[in-house]
Motif scaffolding. Structure first.
Motif, mmCIF file in Angstrom:
data_model
loop_
_atom_site.group_PDB
_atom_site.id
_atom_site.type_symbol
_atom_site.label_atom_id
_atom_site.label_comp_id
_atom_site.label_asym_id
_atom_site.label_seq_id
_atom_site.Cartn_x
_atom_site.Cartn_y
_atom_site.Cartn_z
ATOM 1 N N LEU A 70 0.806 -1.284 0.132
ATOM 2 C CA LEU A 70 0.003 0.009 -0.016
ATOM 3 C C LEU A 70 0.933 1.192 0.112
ATOM 4 O O LEU A 70 0.647 2.266 -0.829
ATOM 5 N N GLU A 71 1.845 1.277 0.676
ATOM 6 C CA GLU A 71 2.931 2.349 0.938
ATOM 7 C C GLU A 71 3.518 2.556 -0.359
ATOM 8 O O GLU A 71 3.775 3.932 -0.934
ATOM 9 N N ARG A 72 3.823 1.671 -1.253
ATOM 10 C CA ARG A 72 4.481 1.761 -2.541
ATOM 11 C C ARG A 72 3.499 1.866 -3.863
ATOM 12 O O ARG A 72 3.840 2.688 -4.722
ATOM 13 N N GLY A 73 2.526 1.098 -3.724
ATOM 14 C CA GLY A 73 1.647 0.885 -4.787
ATOM 15 C C GLY A 73 0.768 1.809 -4.995
ATOM 16 O O GLY A 73 0.170 2.317 -6.050
ATOM 17 N N HIS A 74 0.180 2.843 -3.924
ATOM 18 C CA HIS A 74 -0.704 3.666 -4.292
ATOM 19 C C HIS A 74 -0.214 5.118 -4.543
ATOM 20 O O HIS A 74 0.341 5.751 -3.613
ATOM 21 N N GLY A 75 -0.089 5.191 -5.901
ATOM 22 C CA GLY A 75 0.730 6.327 -6.514
ATOM 23 C C GLY A 75 -0.223 7.183 -7.047
ATOM 24 O O GLY A 75 -1.350 7.680 -6.637
ATOM 25 N N HIS A 76 0.421 8.016 -7.907
ATOM 26 C CA HIS A 76 -0.238 9.210 -8.647
ATOM 27 C C HIS A 76 -1.505 8.826 -9.269
ATOM 28 O O HIS A 76 -2.514 9.320 -9.308
ATOM 29 N N GLY A 77 -1.513 7.732 -10.091
ATOM 30 C CA GLY A 77 -2.540 7.291 -10.702
ATOM 31 C C GLY A 77 -3.856 7.009 -10.221
ATOM 32 O O GLY A 77 -4.817 7.523 -10.501
ATOM 33 N N GLU A 78 -3.575 6.258 -8.923
ATOM 34 C CA GLU A 78 -4.494 5.813 -8.200
ATOM 35 C C GLU A 78 -5.181 7.090 -7.337
ATOM 36 O O GLU A 78 -6.466 7.205 -7.249
ATOM 37 N N LYS A 79 -4.299 8.042 -6.954
ATOM 38 C CA LYS A 79 -4.864 9.060 -6.169
ATOM 39 C C LYS A 79 -5.698 9.937 -7.332
ATOM 40 O O LYS A 79 -6.787 10.474 -6.823
ATOM 41 N N LEU A 80 -5.054 10.208 -8.401
ATOM 42 C CA LEU A 80 -6.149 10.966 -9.325
ATOM 43 C C LEU A 80 -7.023 10.336 -9.757
ATOM 44 O O LEU A 80 -8.232 11.248 -9.786
ATOM 45 N N PHE A 81 -7.169 8.989 -9.615
ATOM 46 C CA PHE A 81 -8.684 8.578 -9.933
ATOM 47 C C PHE A 81 -9.551 8.744 -8.806
ATOM 48 O O PHE A 81 -10.732 9.189 -8.944
ATOM 49 N N LEU A 82 -9.138 8.772 -7.643
ATOM 50 C CA LEU A 82 -9.885 9.085 -6.521
ATOM 51 C C LEU A 82 -10.199 10.653 -6.378
ATOM 52 O O LEU A 82 -11.706 11.013 -6.132
ATOM 53 N N GLN A 83 -9.252 11.621 -6.845
ATOM 54 C CA GLN A 83 -9.737 12.708 -6.833
ATOM 55 C C GLN A 83 -10.553 13.194 -7.898
ATOM 56 O O GLN A 83 -11.477 14.053 -7.688
ATOM 57 N N LYS A 84 -10.401 12.577 -9.150
ATOM 58 C CA LYS A 84 -10.997 13.346 -10.216
ATOM 59 C C LYS A 84 -12.522 12.454 -10.731
ATOM 60 O O LYS A 84 -13.201 13.062 -11.399
ATOM 61 N N VAL A 85 -12.502 11.222 -10.274
ATOM 62 C CA VAL A 85 -13.520 10.289 -10.758
ATOM 63 C C VAL A 85 -14.432 9.994 -9.281
ATOM 64 O O VAL A 85 -15.668 10.203 -9.459
ATOM 65 N N TRP A 86 -13.618 9.198 -8.551
ATOM 66 C CA TRP A 86 -14.497 8.651 -7.382
ATOM 67 C C TRP A 86 -15.131 9.736 -6.233
ATOM 68 O O TRP A 86 -16.310 9.789 -6.089
ATOM 69 N N TRP A 87 -14.214 10.658 -5.954
ATOM 70 C CA TRP A 87 -14.692 11.558 -4.965
ATOM 71 C C TRP A 87 -15.853 12.632 -5.340
ATOM 72 O O TRP A 87 -16.894 12.924 -4.760
#
Length: 224
Positions: free
Chosen positions: A26-43
């Motif tokens: 989780l520390e290594r794998g949750h990167g820019h693309g995953e956070k961007l998905f949460l920010q721009k799509v999910w949230w």
């Protein structure tokens, strides 16, 4: 609560629940693309991360661990969400790796998961499209929170029927035959959809008589 605060709490919560390699992943794998998905799509859609699990571990048919970007697990439903970039991992993939990738997706679905994949470029450049597609898919599996009137359900079915027609238009006679209702009822429902802005009438050559009804561009998201 804003996105950054909610996201920080979300990741910390899952870090606290994990240890060893699952925590490290989780520390290594949750990167820019995953956070961007949460920010721009999910949230923008849901304003929370309930039932969402980042870097979710699944053991494949070879007994090897596989970490998906997200699992969404509301009740008995199971979805895997992947954000896929067109990087070296894809460009340099050989035939065996490509086969393994497809086999893993099939195996995951045998476990009862539905796989949802988004291109990183779309998440970054077309988040509204991703929002629409995600919500459309999830709405087909999840019951609506508010009671739905029978009229609204019937109108939704008419829209879906028109979407499946070759020219995305329909006549009152077609509606009467398909849904086994009388002509007057079919005309009434089609006019109601026109009034609500979902359909528009198509007049005959003389311009006096309504011949068919067609979808208004951009109106179908409501019925997803």
């Amino acid at each position: 609560m804003n996105f950054e605060t909610a996201h920080h709490a979300f990741i910390n919560k899952h870090l606290e629940l994990r240890s060893s390699e699952r925590r490290g992943r989780l520390e290594r794998g949750h990167g820019h693309g995953e956070k961007l998905f949460l920010q721009k799509v999910w949230w923008p859609l849901y304003r929370n991360f309930e039932y969402l699990h980042p870097e979710y571990e699944i053991i494949d048919w070879r007994k090897r661990p596989y970490f998906s970007d997200f699992a969404y697990l509301p009740g008995s439903l199971k979805f895997i969400i992947e954000i896929k970039g067109y990087g070296p991992h894809v460009r340099d993939m050989d035939r065996q790796k490509y086969c393994n990738e497809l086999n893993r997706e099939i195996y995951i679905q045998t476990l009862g998961y539905r796989i949802i994949s988004f291109a990183y470029d779309d998440v970054s450049e077309q988040p509204e499209l991703c929002q629409y597609l995600l919500q459309t898919l999830l709405n087909r599996y999840q019951a609506q929170k508010q009671p739905v009137q029978r009229t609204v359900m019937a109108e939704s079915e008419i829209i879906r029927y028109i979407l499946s027609s070759p020219h995305q238009s329909v006549s009152p006679k077609e509606i009467s035959l398909h849904f086994q209702i009388n002509h007057r009822t079919s005309v009434k429902m089609l006019k109601s959809l026109c009034h609500k802005g979902w359909l528009q009438p198509i007049h005959s050559g003389s311009g006096q008589r309504i011949h068919r009804y067609a979808l208004v561009a951009g109106s179908v998201g409501y019925f997803a």
